[in-house]
Write a protein that holds these residues in place. Structure first.
Motif, PDB file in Angstrom:
ATOM      1  N   SER A  30       0.832  -1.212   0.000  1.00 35.30           N
ATOM      2  CA  SER A  30       0.000   0.000   0.000  1.00 35.30           C
ATOM      3  C   SER A  30       0.864   1.258   0.000  1.00 35.30           C
ATOM      4  O   SER A  30       0.344   2.370  -0.115  1.00 35.30           O
ATOM      5  CB  SER A  30      -0.903   0.022   1.239  1.00 35.30           C
ATOM      6  OG  SER A  30      -0.122   0.194   2.412  1.00 35.30           O
ATOM      7  N   ILE A  34      -3.000   4.887   3.038  1.00 34.45           N
ATOM      8  CA  ILE A  34      -3.786   5.189   1.836  1.00 34.45           C
ATOM      9  C   ILE A  34      -4.620   6.451   2.060  1.00 34.45           C
ATOM     10  O   ILE A  34      -4.796   7.256   1.163  1.00 34.45           O
ATOM     11  CB  ILE A  34      -4.722   3.997   1.498  1.00 34.45           C
ATOM     12  CG1 ILE A  34      -3.911   2.847   0.905  1.00 34.45           C
ATOM     13  CG2 ILE A  34      -5.830   4.416   0.557  1.00 34.45           C
ATOM     14  CD1 ILE A  34      -3.401   3.099  -0.503  1.00 34.45           C
ATOM     15  N   THR A  56      -8.292  10.267   0.312  1.00 35.30           N
ATOM     16  CA  THR A  56      -7.189   9.499  -0.278  1.00 35.30           C
ATOM     17  C   THR A  56      -5.978  10.427  -0.418  1.00 35.30           C
ATOM     18  O   THR A  56      -6.099  11.549  -0.910  1.00 35.30           O
ATOM     19  CB  THR A  56      -7.574   8.947  -1.656  1.00 35.30           C
ATOM     20  OG1 THR A  56      -8.724   8.112  -1.510  1.00 35.30           O
ATOM     21  CG2 THR A  56      -6.425   8.138  -2.249  1.00 35.30           C
ATOM     22  N   LYS A  60      -1.766   8.589  -4.299  1.00 32.10           N
ATOM     23  CA  LYS A  60      -2.043   7.184  -3.986  1.00 32.10           C
ATOM     24  C   LYS A  60      -3.190   6.603  -4.810  1.00 32.10           C
ATOM     25  O   LYS A  60      -3.577   5.451  -4.621  1.00 32.10           O
ATOM     26  CB  LYS A  60      -2.375   7.038  -2.481  1.00 32.10           C
ATOM     27  CG  LYS A  60      -1.182   7.254  -1.550  1.00 32.10           C
ATOM     28  CD  LYS A  60      -0.154   6.160  -1.721  1.00 32.10           C
ATOM     29  CE  LYS A  60       1.008   6.307  -0.771  1.00 32.10           C
ATOM     30  NZ  LYS A  60       0.699   5.866   0.589  1.00 32.10           N
TER      31      LYS A  60
END
Length: 699
Positions: A30, A34, A56, A60
């Motif tokens: 990730s 995130i 977000t 990302k």
């Protein structure tokens, strides 16, 4: 065909555990968090139970799309972020964006990235721990409220670009308080008398201890002269010899803070570098035929607990390498260092005691090897027998005076065979050796040396000292020390001189305003209590919204007062005597990350800058024409070079002395050792001790 998706934080970690899990698992990264609070606004609905508005993170989007696409192709999704509050929060955010059922067992944690540990973890997945998540959310929101509410005030009243924070402001205050102590310190005179004595061919030193049966602190030269007259012509005779056996026990295995401290002392690593390299060792290093292996256990911990299996493996190695005498009768257990210490993870240790540093050296970078060696040696030593030392205390009579010599020697090295803990002073623990002495021995007097001293102020904080102090005061937690120290330097609130923190004028100004309007933010007890509340949230015994509500109630009132009463402060640039060679306008002093520098007063039309050159009064030893000046590297480290650069390229990390070597007339440079400062010749073997390390004794 893969039927399970595993999400971790980093590609290195993904590579390591992917090898252990096999083809039925897809492992993706990730790349950290995130989602987070927006940068452009506070992002917290204070009136709605401090509801956070997560978005977000910019950049990302492509990572999130990749994870969503992969999640649609599998039956099972496992979230395997690090086993701490931050890792739990990453897993929770991932569960939200991937529409996972929070009640299902999708969370996998392991304290070390080894094949067995990873496989065992996937046999027992659990639900996301919301107590851990809420503790992380509470800290994040708390820091956001402090930062986003106070910082605009400082921008408006003091200077653009300033910031305030719970832990960072306390750290600056601690550094500022130490500077105030140093400024207020009044040195006191004291004296010592050292007798350099000899028996046979062996010489040793003894210090004045008593006069006419009374312990006497020498505070002036008159006292010293009276004692010297009283012992003039006297023979030095051994009056009493006391021998004792002393046990020395090993230090506990590393926690996060003790690792940062020891890496600073022994490897000269900054806290941020220590954590970065430790992360690499935890996530895995490619060991050739063995593949990628996690070499140490999780590096964010304040526990000193060790698994029984690791202790047994260490015992086998120690017996095989050193013999039965080097292991204690029962495995060592170390207690928590403080009441606030968590015990969720083990101490930091090698994942296998059998993987000694030399066996994996060729697969690692220099920094990885040095840090791994430190972790491995500290852990192995922590599982070994105590050292046995013979100590010797000798009283030597000279007339009515008693001199005392103290020394020791190692009878059995025990854990010291592998590792000895460092200290904040940079001194070593080499014990002074004394020759065999017996009552009645007559000693030859080589020299009697009276010396004047002055008490020294407490020393400024090194990174190691500051981390130790923050830990002792309960300020912050293992994961916060490195970013805190980086932040206060980036903001220009502190500078580093000779590896020690000093507050800048800007730092002093901000702390002054914070003390007046937000004293609780700088209060050590208040901050430590808040850390305790966050720990209680993690333990499930405290509600995170209530903790934030209690804080915000008084904080909001402080904000209202500060908005009304904080006066605007105009920081005027100090004009220098120098003129800009590009546009002819005066140069002014500016404050940067590494202290002051000169900049053109015509900014932004003219962007000329130059360092402040400090002449140290030494003629350049290379060209004989220029002067040696103090400079700073791009990373802020002080070095010395010729002011005629680039015509002359003389450079030295050690400060040159104006005094030439009395032996060969070459350049002498200052070197620090456990006694203080010594002058060392750059061409021959001449060394001269020039300073006692009284400041460390005073500490």
């Amino acid at each position: 065909m893969a039927d399970s998706l595993v999400i971790v934080e980093s590609p290195a970690k993904a590579k390591t555990i992917g090898k252990y899990l096999g083809s039925k698992f897809i492992v993706k990264a990730s790349m950290g968090h995130i989602r987070d609070l927006p940068k452009s606004q506070i992002g917290v609905e204070v009136e709605n139970d401090f509801n956070p508005k997560y978005i977000t993170i910019r950049g990302k989007g492509s990572v999130l799309k990749e994870l969503k696409d992969a999640s649609k192709k599998v039956k099972n999704i496992y979230l395997a972020a690090d086993p701490d509050r931050e890792g739990e929060a990453i897993a929770w955010h991932l569960a939200h964006v991937l529409d996972l059922d929070e009640t299902q067992s999708c969370r996998v944690v392991f304290n070390e990235i080894t094949k067995q540990a990873v496989k065992d973890a996937f046999k027992q997945p659990r639900k996301i721990n919301m107590d851990l998540v809420n503790a992380q959310q509470a800290r994040r929101i708390l820091d956001r409220l402090v930062g986003y509410k106070i910082s605009p005030l400082l921008w408006k009243k003091v200077k653009k670009g300033l910031s305030a924070g719970r832990v960072q402001s306390v750290a600056v205050k601690i550094i500022q308080d130490r500077e105030n102590e140093i400024s207020a310190f009044v040195p006191e005179e004291y004296w010592s008398i050292t007798a350099r004595l000899k028996i046979g061919d062996t010489g040793f030193e003894s210090k004045f201890y008593k006069f006419q049966g009374e312990k006497l602190e020498l505070s002036n030269e008159e006292q010293v002269q009276n004692i010297l007259k009283a012992i003039k012509g006297s023979k030095f005779k051994v009056a009493d010899v006391k021998e004792k056996e002393r046990l020395r026990h090993p230090a506990a295995p590393f926690t996060t803070s003790s690792l940062q401290q020891e890496a600073a002392r022994k490897l000269n690593f900054r806290a941020a570098k220590t954590m970065s390299v430790a992360q690499q060792l935890y996530e895995g290093v490619d060991l050739g035929k063995e593949g990628t292996v996690g070499l140490i256990t999780y590096m964010r911990t304040d526990s000193t607990r060790i698994a029984a299996s690791a202790q047994e493996e260490a015992k086998e190695y120690i017996i095989d390498k050193y013999g039965d005498a080097y292991t204690p009768e029962t495995p060592r257990q170390y207690s928590k260092k403080s009441a606030g210490a968590q015990d969720a993870h083990e101490a930091i240790r090698p994942t296998s005691a059998l993987r000694d540093p030399e066996s994996v050296k060729s697969f690692m970078s220099r920094d990885q090897f040095r840090l791994y060696k430190l972790v491995w040696e500290r852990f192995m030593a922590s599982q070994m027998s105590s050292a046995v030392l013979d100590t010797l205390s000798v009283d030597i009579a000279a007339g009515d005076a008693i001199f005392r010599a103290v020394g020791s020697k190692i009878r059995f090295p025990g854990f010291m065979k592998v590792y000895v803990e460092g200290n904040d002073d940079g001194t070593t623990d080499d014990d002074k050796y004394l020759p065999p002495l017996h009552a009645g021995d007559i000693l030859k007097t080589e020299e009697i040396d009276p010396k004047q001293h002055f008490t020294q102020p407490p020393p400024r904080y090194t990174e190691a000292r500051l981390v130790k102090t923050l830990e002792e005061l309960g300020i912050g937690r293992p994961s916060t020390y490195a970013p805190t120290l980086e932040t206060i330097q980036k903001r220009g609130y502190v500078a580093i001189e000779e590896k020690k923190f000093m507050p800048t004028e800007l730092g002093e100004l901000v702390i002054e305003q914070m003390e007046q309007f937000f004293p609780e933010i700088l209060d050590v007890e208040f901050t430590a209590h808040m850390e305790g509340d966050l720990d209680h949230v993690e333990e499930g015994t405290e509600d995170w919204v209530r903790v934030l509500g209690q804080f915000y109630e008084s904080f909001e009132k402080r904000l209202e007062v500060a908005e009304e009463e904080m006066k605007e402060i105009e920081i005027e640039d100090e004009v220098s005597d120098e003129i800009c060679e590009k546009c002819g306008k005066p140069l002014v002093y500016k404050l940067g990350r590494f202290g002051k520098f000169l900049a053109c007063s015509g900014f932004p039309d003219c962007r000329n800058t130059k360092p402040i050159i400090k002449d140290i009064g030494v003629t350049c030893p290379k060209c004989k024409e220029g002067h040696v000046v103090e400079r700073r590297s791009k990373k802020g480290r002080i070095f010395y070079g010729c002011d005629r650069y680039p015509e002359c390229d003389f450079v030295s990390w050690d400060r040159p002395s104006p005094k030439p070597c009395p032996k060969c007339s070459s350049l002498l440079v200052e070197k620090r050792n456990k006694q203080g400062v010594k002058l060392q010749c750059t061409s021959c073997d001449y060394v001269e001790q020039v300073e006692d390390q009284d400041d460390e004794a005073a500490e």
